[in-house]
Enzyme design. Structure first.
Site, PDB file in Angstrom:
ATOM      1  N   CYS A   2       0.856  -1.179   0.000  1.00 23.96           N
ATOM      2  CA  CYS A   2       0.000   0.000   0.000  1.00 23.96           C
ATOM      3  C   CYS A   2       0.895   1.232   0.000  1.00 23.96           C
ATOM      4  CB  CYS A   2      -0.874   0.010   1.236  1.00 23.96           C
ATOM      5  SG  CYS A   2      -1.802  -1.511   1.444  1.00 23.96           S
ATOM      6  N   ARG A  31       1.134   2.270  -8.617  1.00 26.58           N
ATOM      7  CA  ARG A  31       1.235   0.879  -8.160  1.00 26.58           C
ATOM      8  C   ARG A  31      -0.115   0.173  -8.257  1.00 26.58           C
ATOM      9  NH1 ARG A  31       5.380   0.742  -3.498  1.00 26.58           N
ATOM     10  NH2 ARG A  31       3.948  -0.741  -2.611  1.00 26.58           N
ATOM     11  N   TRP A  87      -3.867  -1.621  -1.571  1.00 22.39           N
ATOM     12  CA  TRP A  87      -3.935  -2.705  -2.547  1.00 22.39           C
ATOM     13  C   TRP A  87      -4.150  -3.939  -1.692  1.00 22.39           C
ATOM     14  CZ3 TRP A  87      -1.643  -7.112  -4.771  1.00 22.39           C
ATOM     15  CH2 TRP A  87      -1.969  -7.328  -6.112  1.00 22.39           C
ATOM     16  N   ASN A 113       1.099   0.113   6.386  1.00 25.17           N
ATOM     17  CA  ASN A 113       1.522  -0.799   5.313  1.00 25.17           C
ATOM     18  C   ASN A 113       2.005  -2.083   5.960  1.00 25.17           C
ATOM     19  OD1 ASN A 113       1.065   0.980   3.284  1.00 25.17           O
ATOM     20  ND2 ASN A 113       3.216   1.329   2.792  1.00 25.17           N
ATOM     21  N   GLY A 114       1.896  -3.196   5.249  1.00 22.32           N
ATOM     22  CA  GLY A 114       2.457  -4.441   5.764  1.00 22.32           C
ATOM     23  C   GLY A 114       1.458  -5.234   6.584  1.00 22.32           C
ATOM     24  N   GLU A 496      12.456 -21.870 -15.263  1.00 16.33           N
ATOM     25  CA  GLU A 496      12.116 -20.465 -15.022  1.00 16.33           C
ATOM     26  C   GLU A 496      13.285 -19.552 -15.411  1.00 16.33           C
ATOM     27  OE1 GLU A 496       9.538 -18.904 -14.625  1.00 16.33           O
ATOM     28  OE2 GLU A 496      10.080 -16.981 -13.751  1.00 16.33           O
ATOM     29  N   LYS A 500      12.975 -16.626 -18.221  1.00 17.94           N
ATOM     30  CA  LYS A 500      13.302 -15.215 -17.952  1.00 17.94           C
ATOM     31  C   LYS A 500      14.259 -14.693 -19.012  1.00 17.94           C
ATOM     32  CE  LYS A 500      10.834 -14.151 -15.817  1.00 17.94           C
ATOM     33  NZ  LYS A 500       9.789 -14.896 -15.192  1.00 17.94           N
ATOM     34  N   GLU A 503      12.541 -14.331 -22.443  1.00 22.90           N
ATOM     35  CA  GLU A 503      11.517 -13.279 -22.412  1.00 22.90           C
ATOM     36  C   GLU A 503      12.100 -11.878 -22.566  1.00 22.90           C
ATOM     37  OE1 GLU A 503       7.747 -13.282 -19.536  1.00 22.90           O
ATOM     38  OE2 GLU A 503       9.573 -13.881 -18.547  1.00 22.90           O
ATOM     39  N   HIS A 519      19.782 -37.705 -24.133  1.00 21.96           N
ATOM     40  CA  HIS A 519      18.758 -38.179 -25.060  1.00 21.96           C
ATOM     41  C   HIS A 519      18.468 -37.149 -26.156  1.00 21.96           C
ATOM     42  CE1 HIS A 519      18.143 -41.597 -22.460  1.00 21.96           C
ATOM     43  NE2 HIS A 519      18.043 -40.770 -21.427  1.00 21.96           N
ATOM     44  N   LYS A 618       1.413  -8.292 -19.904  1.00 24.89           N
ATOM     45  CA  LYS A 618       1.425  -8.719 -18.499  1.00 24.89           C
ATOM     46  C   LYS A 618       0.269  -9.664 -18.213  1.00 24.89           C
ATOM     47  CE  LYS A 618       3.028  -8.660 -14.320  1.00 24.89           C
ATOM     48  NZ  LYS A 618       4.265  -9.411 -14.116  1.00 24.89           N
TER      49      LYS A 618
HETATM   50  C1  AGP Z   1       6.221 -14.640 -16.843  1.00 21.93           C
HETATM   51  O1  AGP Z   1       7.369 -13.866 -16.770  1.00 21.93           O
HETATM   52  C2  AGP Z   1       5.334 -14.310 -17.977  1.00 21.93           C
HETATM   53  N1  AGP Z   1       4.927 -12.965 -17.935  1.00 21.93           N
HETATM   54  C3  AGP Z   1       4.246 -15.315 -18.259  1.00 21.93           C
HETATM   55  O2  AGP Z   1       4.833 -16.563 -18.500  1.00 21.93           O
HETATM   56  C4  AGP Z   1       3.170 -15.486 -17.179  1.00 21.93           C
HETATM   57  O3  AGP Z   1       3.684 -16.165 -16.079  1.00 21.93           O
HETATM   58  C5  AGP Z   1       1.979 -16.237 -17.781  1.00 21.93           C
HETATM   59  O4  AGP Z   1       1.435 -15.478 -18.823  1.00 21.93           O
HETATM   60  C6  AGP Z   1       0.922 -16.567 -16.765  1.00 21.93           C
HETATM   61  O5  AGP Z   1       0.349 -15.422 -16.236  1.00 21.93           O
HETATM   62  P1  AGP Z   1      -0.566 -15.485 -14.968  1.00 21.93           P
HETATM   63  O6  AGP Z   1       0.258 -15.949 -13.836  1.00 21.93           O
HETATM   64  O7  AGP Z   1      -1.076 -14.086 -14.799  1.00 21.93           O
HETATM   65  O8  AGP Z   1      -1.668 -16.463 -15.243  1.00 21.93           O
END
Ligand code: AGP
Length: 623
Positions: A2, A31, A87, A113-114, A496, A500, A503, A519, A618
């Site tokens: 927040c 935010r 938030w 906050n928190g 992951e 990253k 991406e 394999h 996003k």
């Molecule tokens: C992660 O860095 C990506 N932005 C993407 O893989 C994301 O995790 C995926 O689109 C799922 O989104 P969500 O967690 O909002 O469902």
């Protein structure tokens, strides 16, 4: 997560405290907030106005207040005020849950906050003493506690209250009995002072007062701050004054919104210890188990009796689910199947009563995940949403919700939401183990205490991460392919890390179970290929070491993640990143951080926009 802002002053020519507070809150609104409020002291009155929605809803309400008879918030010259944008993490989005909160006698107002971890115990005690609570928040307890302890000295009352409050939080309090005074306190969550002439500001982030002053003083963890129009005193919890130098910030507004970091992604990476603390603290407060019985939670009988779990998710959330699978199977002994949501919805899955589907989605709006959850529900399964966003579609399409409490994430690449998802999966696994009696009590207590160490360990990783990762980024940023390998919980870390990097740097990556290398993927290796090996201590470490040797035998470059103290790994790697020791099942939460930073550093060396990588959104609300 927040925003706090506070003002105290009697400066000649200062027109409206309300406007200072609203302008400050507007600078924190980037935010993303769901409710807001302010309290001011004017004409021997103290008054709060709060509204659900963004700041325009609060403004509309204030306009109504000035014509509708509310006294302090009408156009009288206030001298002191506090404001808050919320938030929601605890308690739904409602006017009652919005801040400021105040005591039963309406004399002490606070913005917080928190999380106050021991608020239930305090609330029970204060209620027994006559306090009447009007919200579902943990924050309200602070107003009642300060009011109960008040004996003519707000600083002393805050100091005594602070000694009783557990958790991680920051708050600012004011009292009608001492109208020219604000008192703040900080335990982990940030609090920053803005110095003026005849007026002082305090906020959770610099942008809130940047338009008024650039002179700042940082309140450190464990300190209190006392603000009067003529000056500011920072003190220890014991009440000893602390000398704190003033800094002048030369940030522009955009840099200020990023907290001084060059991007939101970097800021969010560095918020991970706080975010995880938010996700776990009150839920692990009892020490010998986990408490997930909160608003909107799934009926625990389902967790106890479930026959099978199916996890559906996309992208990073899928990787969090993979880690959750290992933890649930290991600790709670329930079989777990994993499915990519976009595949699950079209494969006529065998699912029904007795099954539990976990839909993991930080946004709560991912179309494929929602569709998979709905399908499972239609076929009689119970559905638990693991999400970061209150009120999101996932919360409505499920039988229960577990919030990840990471705060708003702006960078498209998920970082802190991932860590919080993983943290919540551990909590779920431990709670299920507790309900099903699949872990001896001593082991359960040991694991809970390991989970509680996570924020501290994350801080430790972040403190040294640049030094460890930047030389690796310097050496490899021009590579056009990276391979990531791992085993067991190291595999989702590899997946992951690879996601990253691709991406945000647009470098081709592959991530593989280390045992699968021979394999196929081993054919990709030549003497220039960087191979990231997740080689932290675990029962499968020796196997990973054999795979590292296979990599080296092809002349490829080994970048290893190792547990501190394991010299064997360093000897077999071209570069090594060391991590603090923690229970091996929890290691992914530490191991993924350098991989986030590696991706980040490489993308920056390639001059790319990490916050908004090309082609990505996003929230993916389309199929
Ligand atoms: C992660 O860095 C990506 N932005 C993407 O893989 C994301 O995790 C995926 O689109 C799922 O989104 P969500 O967690 O909002 O469902």
């Amino acid at each position: 997560m927040c925003g706090i802002v506070g003002y105290v002053g009697r400066r000649e020519g200062r027109s409206s405290v309300q406007e200072v507070l609203l302008a400050g809150l507007a600078k924190l609104e980037y935010r993303g907030y769901d409710s807001a409020g302010i309290s001011v002291i004017a004409d021997e009155r103290i008054e709060a106005v709060r509204a659900v929605g963004n700041l325009s809803a609060l403004r509309a309400k204030l306009d109504g207040a000035s014509t509708g008879g509310a006294v302090a918030l009408a156009e009288r010259p206030a001298t002191t005020g506090i404001g808050h944008t919320r938030w929601a993490t605890h308690g739904r989005v409602s006017e009652e849950n919005a801040h400021p909160h105040y005591d039963t006698g309406n004399r002490v107002h606070v913005v917080v906050n928190g999380i106050v971890e021991n608020y239930m115990a305090l609330k029970d005690r204060l209620t027994a003493h006559g306090s009447v609570f009007t919200s579902e928040t943990d924050a309200e307890v602070i107003a009642h506690l300060i009011a109960e302890l008040y004996a003519g000295d707000l600083v002393e009352a805050v100091r005594s209250a602070y000694a009783q409050l557990e958790g991680h939080y920051a708050f600012v309090a004011m009292s009608l009995d001492e109208p020219d005074l604000l008192v703040g306190a900080r335990k982990e969550c940030p609090l920053i002072v803005g110095r003026g002439e005849g007026e002082q500001f305090v906020a959770s982030a610099v942008p809130a007062f940047l338009a008024e002053t650039r002179r700042v003083q940082y309140v450190e963890n464990g300190e209190l701050v006392v603000l009067r129009p003529e000056g500011v005193t920072i003190m220890t919890a014991a009440g000893e004054a602390v000398e704190r130098p003033e800094h002048t910030v030369d940030w522009d507004q955009e840099t200020a919104e990023k907290g001084g970091y060059e991007t939101f992604m970097l800021k969010e990476i560095h918020e991970q210890a706080d975010a995880v603390a938010d996700a776990i603290s009150d839920r692990t407060a009892r020490g010998d188990g986990v408490n997930l019985a909160e608003e909107g939670a799934l009926d625990e009988a389902v967790l106890k009796d479930v026959r099978r779990i199916v996890i559906v998710a996309c992208g990073t959330s899928y990787h969090a689910g993979l880690i959750g699978r290992y933890a649930i199977e290991e600790w709670a002994r329930v079989p777990v199947e994993m499915d990519i949501a976009s595949e699950y919805r079209y494969r006529n899955a065998v699912i029904g009563p007795g099954d539990l589907v976990l839909g993991i989605t930080q946004s709560g709006e991912t179309a494929d995940t929602l569709a998979a959850m709905r399908l499972a529900r239609e076929r009689g399964a119970r559905v638990l949403a693991v999400t970061n966003v209150m009120g999101s579609q996932a919360t409505r399409d499920s039988d229960g919700v577990l919030f990840t409490r990471a705060g708003l994430e702006i960078g498209v690449a998920a970082t802190k939401t991932f860590l919080c998802q993983v943290a919540v999966m551990y909590l779920l696994a431990l709670r299920m183990a507790e309900l099903r009696g699949t872990l001896p009590p001593a082991r359960l207590t040991e694991l809970v205490s390991e989970v509680k160490r996570l924020p501290h360990c994350i801080d430790e990783v972040l403190a040294g991460v640049d030094e460890q990762v930047k030389p690796i980024a310097d050496a490899y940023w021009q590579s056009d392919f990276f391979l990531y390998i791992g085993r067991h919980v190291g595999l989702p870390v590899a997946l992951e890390g690879a996601l990253k990097l691709k991406e945000i740097s647009y470098i081709a990556t592959d991530a593989y179970a280390a045992g699968e290398m021979k394999h196929g993927p081993i054919a990709l290796l030549d003497d220039s290929t960087p191979v990231v090996c997740v080689a932290t201590d675990s029962p499968v470490l020796e196997k990973v070491v054999s795979n590292m040797q296979e990599v080296r035998a092809r002349g490829a470059r080994v970048i290893a993640l190792a547990t501190a103290g394991n010299e064997q790994i360093a000897r077999q790697a071209d570069a090594v990143i060391t991590l603090p020791a923690i229970d091996w099942m929890l290691q992914p939460m530490l191991a993924v951080i350098p991989l986030q930073v590696l991706a980040y550093e490489i993308a920056r060396r390639r001059s790319l926009n990490v916050d908004q990588p090309r082609n990505l959104a996003k929230t993916v609300t389309v199929e």
